[in-house]
Design a protein around this motif. Structure first.
Motif, PDB file in Angstrom:
ATOM      1  N   LEU A   1      39.315  36.804  36.115  1.00  0.00           N
ATOM      2  CA  LEU A   1      38.800  35.851  35.391  1.00  0.00           C
ATOM      3  C   LEU A   1      37.317  35.737  35.422  1.00  0.00           C
ATOM      4  O   LEU A   1      36.535  35.602  34.347  1.00  0.00           O
ATOM      5  CB  LEU A   1      39.450  34.516  35.790  1.00  0.00           C
ATOM      6  N   PHE A   2      36.626  35.782  36.562  1.00  0.00           N
ATOM      7  CA  PHE A   2      35.374  35.639  36.872  1.00  0.00           C
ATOM      8  C   PHE A   2      34.656  36.948  36.191  1.00  0.00           C
ATOM      9  O   PHE A   2      33.571  36.807  35.363  1.00  0.00           O
ATOM     10  CB  PHE A   2      35.068  35.790  38.340  1.00  0.00           C
ATOM     11  N   GLU A   3      35.137  38.205  36.180  1.00  0.00           N
ATOM     12  CA  GLU A   3      34.417  39.352  35.712  1.00  0.00           C
ATOM     13  C   GLU A   3      34.656  39.165  34.157  1.00  0.00           C
ATOM     14  O   GLU A   3      33.580  39.680  33.319  1.00  0.00           O
ATOM     15  CB  GLU A   3      35.342  40.719  36.245  1.00  0.00           C
ATOM     16  N   GLN A   4      35.727  38.959  33.846  1.00  0.00           N
ATOM     17  CA  GLN A   4      35.759  38.450  32.240  1.00  0.00           C
ATOM     18  C   GLN A   4      34.728  37.472  31.781  1.00  0.00           C
ATOM     19  O   GLN A   4      33.977  37.690  30.800  1.00  0.00           O
ATOM     20  CB  GLN A   4      37.166  37.974  31.659  1.00  0.00           C
ATOM     21  N   PHE A   5      34.580  36.497  32.434  1.00  0.00           N
ATOM     22  CA  PHE A   5      33.729  35.439  32.078  1.00  0.00           C
ATOM     23  C   PHE A   5      32.264  36.011  31.997  1.00  0.00           C
ATOM     24  O   PHE A   5      31.684  35.596  31.254  1.00  0.00           O
ATOM     25  CB  PHE A   5      33.682  34.215  33.261  1.00  0.00           C
TER      26      PHE A   5
END
Length: 737
Positions: free
Chosen positions: A613-617
């Motif tokens: 989720l962090f990389e997508q964010f």
């Protein structure tokens, strides 16, 4: 049975496997790599020989087969001899023939992995290695197609091996293994073990620990297991004699490491039973020590009835008279490799006798952990790929911390005090050792002067069912301080690993807390020597957890100054990342510090939910210059030193370094969040790391935070630590970052 093009009849299941291989290597839309899972004893060499013969006859004669064989033995020569015997019309050669003559259409070249991959092996020198690549290039120029067969070998899945395989640029790669697992990247099919049983090639089933009873009192592992094995061997030998067969059943005795004292104890036991090297009944096959190994060891009428061996005899060793496997332990924690059972599953005459005693094989062991085999990277669902750093990230530097090994941790007395205090609090203990024993028992601790073990038992048709079984007998061994000293040290070592102290000091602390004698200072129990041994060995896992919990405690009195060593961190110019080849709708992550980094490096297969989720964010933001995913361990990565509750120094590798377009640098650590109100964080040191991270960021004027996920949303905390994500210190990531 149906007839093949070979001078031997194939069983139906073998014929079907050949047809499947032909189908998969002749179809245009098949994947390059085909994995055939073939149980030990299924005749995979015959299947492969018939496949080569059929392919060259019916599909393409303009093909050169490369047959890569494993092991230190001469399996490539054995396989070649079988091909010369069963397909005499086919051209075969070894590696050195190929270096002289090249790879011609219709040829099969048998190569031992070790000749081309082992470091320091002079069998193929650099000039010859170059010549090998020249010969491959010559064949390609002549329009010859290659098919590579990789005969069961996991340990050779190395960069060198890959270079050799890649050089052939083969139309197909056929991997054959008894332990392969299905992988969506490859074509996969499996020969059913039951079909091999029905053909009479392997035993109908295997018994584990037949003849053992629950709650058996055992004096000595070797005595007990070898007596059971020998009784079974005699019964089988007698039955063969009754039906007029000259077959001498063989017992394999497997040692995990082959400690000299363990081997000597077994040799003495066998001698007391009348079996010695001198009378020819015992042989030894270990890499550094081969003793009385007759040339005809694998023949049905060979003299030796016991064979001493380490871990597993080299792949491809066939001895159909081997009926019994005794797996010994040298500690408490060894695990049983399931594929070893293949060594005793073959039938000596490739048929059943319709007599359970002869149609079964037998395993005797006190091992409690069973492993389904060594899996290579090929068998894992992900790949490992190399990526190269973007130019704009090459000048970035950051100060990183390294442990100062000259600074000690807490002394033995302080550690003793902390563990004592923690146990007193947790179990409401007092100065009454009698009451304390009741409190420990109520919490599930085991007491007594017996070492409690668990031995698997049962009858299994499929070999891999052994790893899934949950039927155990309880075994009991009266403590013998001479015999069980090694087991005690194993347990002390396991406990030691959680607190980073020397074994001798940990043993002293345990004795201070629980053993009778010595100072009464901080004494919780008064166990005599035998009870103490049993207490530590039987409760090893619980004690390990108690010690680990103490290290997770927050040390408020930082009595020892923490001045870690410093060095400059640069982002590695190239690095390896796990990649998910099954990624859907793959897109490039343009913010990543490395070229060609895509969503395939950030799926649930290779990343935690919070990382994903962090990389997508970050990818969705337009204020990010680059994102670097840090490694988990190793000198080349960014690290911060933290202290545990015993003031031991450890390294903490924060997950991400982010450069924003305005020049601000963020360091982010992702942790498991919450799902349905349940905490997913498994890091017991989370609070110690948080505090060390906070101090580091303040000292270097960096932005930082711990990021966790809850209901697919990300939250950040960079103020005061709180386990509970409903706490106000956890705020939405977009609010801070």
């Amino acid at each position: 049975m149906v007839t093949s093009g070979l001078s031997i009849k194939l069983f139906d299941f073998q014929e079907k496997a050949v047809i499947k291989l032909i189908d998969l290597t002749s179809k245009k839309d098949s994947k390059q790599t085909i994995i055939m899972k073939a149980p030990t004893g299924s005749g995979k060499t015959i299947i492969l020989i018939d496949y080569v013969d059929t392919y060259l006859t019916n599909v393409s004669a303009n093909t050169a087969f490369i047959w890569l064989c494993p092991g230190k033995g001469n399996l490539e020569e054995q396989s070649r001899e079988k091909m010369m015997k069963f397909a005499p019309g086919r051209a075969t050669q070894n590696l050195f023939d190929a270096l002289l003559n090249g790879f011609t259409p219709g040829s099969t070249t048998f190569i031992n992995w070790e000749l081309v991959t082992k470091r320091g092996n002079t069998a193929i020198r650099d000039s010859e290695r170059k010549n090998l690549f020249d010969r491959i290039a010559d064949a390609h120029r002549a329009g010859v197609e290659f098919i590579v067969i990789i005969d069961e070998e996991h340990s050779n899945n190395t960069a060198k091996a890959k270079t050799i395989i890649d050089a052939f640029a083969s139309k197909n790669i056929v991997r054959v293994s008894a332990t392969a697992i299905e992988n969506k990247r490859y074509e996969f099919f499996e020969i059913d073990e039951v079909d091999v049983i029905d053909a009479g090639l392997i035993t109908k089933a295997l018994y584990v620990n037949e003849g053992m009873a629950d709650n058996t009192e055992i004096t000595d592992d070797y005595d007990y297991l070898l007596d059971l094995a020998d009784a079974k061997r005699k019964a089988i030998a007698g039955r063969y004699k009754e039906i007029g067969k000259t077959i001498r059943p063989l017992v394999l005795i497997q040692f995990p490491n082959g400690q000299p004292e363990t081997i000597a104890a077994v040799e003495q036991k066998l001698e007391s039973m009348g079996y010695t090297y001198d009378n020819g009944m015992v042989s030894k096959w270990m890499s550094e020590d081969k003793k009385d190994l007759p040339d005809n060891l694998t023949e049905n009428d060979a003299i030796p009835v016991f064979l001493l061996m380490k871990q597993a005899i080299s792949t491809g060793w066939d001895c159909p008279r081997a009926k019994i496997l005794v797996k010994l332990r040298e500690g408490m924690s060894e695990s049983f490799e399931i594929q070893t059972i293949g060594r005793i599953r073959r039938m000596p005459e490739a048929k059943h006798y319709e007599d359970d005693l002869l149609d079964f094989c037998y395993v005797y062991t006190f091992d409690e952990k069973y492993k389904a085999g060594l899996l290579s990277n090929m068998d894992k669902a992900y790949e490992t790929r190399r990526l190269f750093l973007k130019e704009k990230c090459k000048t970035f530097t950051l100060e990183k911390e390294i442990r100062d090994l000259d600074v000690g941790s807490l002394g033995e007395r302080n550690v003793l005090n902390k563990i004592y205090d923690a146990l007193v609090r947790k179990y409401n203990l007092s100065t009454s050792t009698t009451d304390n024993k009741l409190h420990f028992m109520a919490a599930g601790y085991q007491f007594g002067d017996e070492i409690i073990g668990h031995a698997l038992y049962g009858e299994y048709v499929r070999t891999d069912m052994v790893a899934e079984s949950t039927t155990y007998y309880t075994t009991r061994k009266l403590v013998n301080t001479h015999k069980h000293g090694i087991e005690l040290l194993h347990s002390v070592d396991a406990i030691k690993s959680t607190i980073g102290m020397q074994s001798a000091k940990v043993k002293t602390i345990l004795e201070r807390l629980f053993r009778r004698g010595g100072s009464s200072y901080k004494k919780l129990l008064l166990l005599d020597t035998s009870e103490f041994y049993a207490f530590i060995i039987n409760n090893e896992h619980r004690l390990k957890e108690e010690f680990r919990e103490v290290t997770a405690g927050i040390n408020t009195q930082m009595t020892l100054p923490l001045n870690p060593k410093k060095s400059i961190f640069h982002i590695p110019e190239q690095d390896f990342y796990k990649y998910d080849p099954g990624v859907k709708n793959e897109v490039e992550y343009l913010t990543n510090a490395y070229h060609d980094y895509t969503s395939g490096y950030a799926t649930s297969l290779v990343r935690s939910t919070s990382e994903m989720l962090f990389e997508q964010f970050c990818e969705s933001r337009d204020d990010i210059e680059w994102v670097y995913k840090n490694g988990d361990t190793g000198q080349q990565y960014f690290s911060i030193v933290y202290r545990d509750g015993l003031q031991n120094q450890w390294l903490f590798y924060a997950d991400y370094i982010i450069m924003k377009k305005d020049g601000t640098v963020w360091i982010i650590e992702t942790k498991g969040g919450e799902t349905k109100g349940k905490d997913k964080n498994i890091d017991i040191q989370i609070e110690n790391k948080f505090n060390a991270f906070k101090n580091y960021a303040a000292e270097h004027s960096l932005h930082w935070g711990f990021v966790r996920d809850k209901d697919n949303q990300l939250y950040i905390n960079n103020t005061e630590f709180a386990h509970d994500m409903s706490d106000d210190h956890w705020v939405p990531l977009s609010q801070e970052f």
